[in-house]
Design a protein around this motif. Structure first.
Motif, PDB file in Angstrom:
ATOM      1  N   ASP A 173       0.822  -1.214   0.000  1.00 27.96           N
ATOM      2  CA  ASP A 173       0.000   0.000   0.000  1.00 27.96           C
ATOM      3  C   ASP A 173       0.857   1.266   0.000  1.00 27.96           C
ATOM      4  OD1 ASP A 173      -2.359  -1.457  -0.082  1.00 27.96           O
ATOM      5  OD2 ASP A 173      -2.598  -1.477   2.109  1.00 27.96           O
ATOM      6  N   GLU A 174       1.839   1.314   0.882  1.00 28.94           N
ATOM      7  CA  GLU A 174       2.705   2.501   0.937  1.00 28.94           C
ATOM      8  C   GLU A 174       3.573   2.603  -0.309  1.00 28.94           C
ATOM      9  OE1 GLU A 174       4.715   3.535   4.621  1.00 28.94           O
ATOM     10  OE2 GLU A 174       3.281   2.261   5.702  1.00 28.94           O
ATOM     11  N   SER A 175       3.989   1.466  -0.838  1.00 29.90           N
ATOM     12  CA  SER A 175       4.772   1.458  -2.069  1.00 29.90           C
ATOM     13  C   SER A 175       3.954   2.060  -3.211  1.00 29.90           C
ATOM     14  CB  SER A 175       5.196   0.031  -2.419  1.00 29.90           C
ATOM     15  OG  SER A 175       5.910   0.013  -3.628  1.00 29.90           O
ATOM     16  N   ARG A 176       2.685   1.668  -3.290  1.00 26.96           N
ATOM     17  CA  ARG A 176       1.794   2.195  -4.328  1.00 26.96           C
ATOM     18  C   ARG A 176       1.628   3.708  -4.165  1.00 26.96           C
ATOM     19  NH1 ARG A 176      -1.984  -0.693  -3.170  1.00 26.96           N
ATOM     20  NH2 ARG A 176      -1.527  -2.431  -4.530  1.00 26.96           N
ATOM     21  N   GLU A 177       1.439   4.166  -2.929  1.00 29.46           N
ATOM     22  CA  GLU A 177       1.270   5.604  -2.675  1.00 29.46           C
ATOM     23  C   GLU A 177       2.497   6.388  -3.121  1.00 29.46           C
ATOM     24  OE1 GLU A 177       0.170   6.405   1.403  1.00 29.46           O
ATOM     25  OE2 GLU A 177      -1.412   4.883   1.337  1.00 29.46           O
TER      26      GLU A 177
END
Length: 139
Positions: A35-39
């Protein structure tokens, strides 16, 4: 030229922030924090797009006022950003597939993202060289 000179630091800052976000996205992906990687990947893309739009606006509005070295700088940076945006797209695909446990496909997209980013670095180095060789024009 004054408007161009005022715009360039903002454009440059967005590229630097995009690079930072991209690298953080890769690190987060490596630790499977999807999730944080995508953000961070989305943020990198937004920063690169902002810089690209700024450069294209300068190129369109001030075409007649630009010196040859400025044209070279803008064209080189546009090529760099187009590649970095492709790398971001591949990184986002990599995140998606790795999150879905499709490791082969996810890894392939990750490898493509790295290769594209490596190609973009050639233009980044060329851009930096233009600035170094013409420091009086890029203050």
């Amino acid at each position: 030229m004054e408007t161009i000179n005022e715009s360039m630091p903002k454009i440059s800052d967005s590229i630097v922030q995009g690079d930072k976000d991209y690298n953080e996205s890769v690190e987060l992906l490596n630790s499977q924090n999807f999730d944080e990687s995508r953000e961070k990947a989305i943020s990198a893309g937004d920063n690169y797009n902002n810089s690209l739009q700024g450069l294209q606006n300068i190129k369109d509005k001030y075409k007649k006022d630009l010196k040859e070295v400025h044209k070279d700088y803008i064209d080189t940076t546009i090529k760099e950003l187009e590649l970095k945006l492709k790398a971001v797209d591949n990184l986002k695909d990599s995140i998606y597939y790795l999150e879905m446990y499709e490791n082969y496909t996810g890894s392939a997209y990750g490898t493509d993202a790295n290769e594209i980013m490596y190609d973009a670095l050639k233009y980044q180095n060329e851009r930096n060289e233009i600035v170094q060789n013409n420091s009086g024009l890029f203050n």
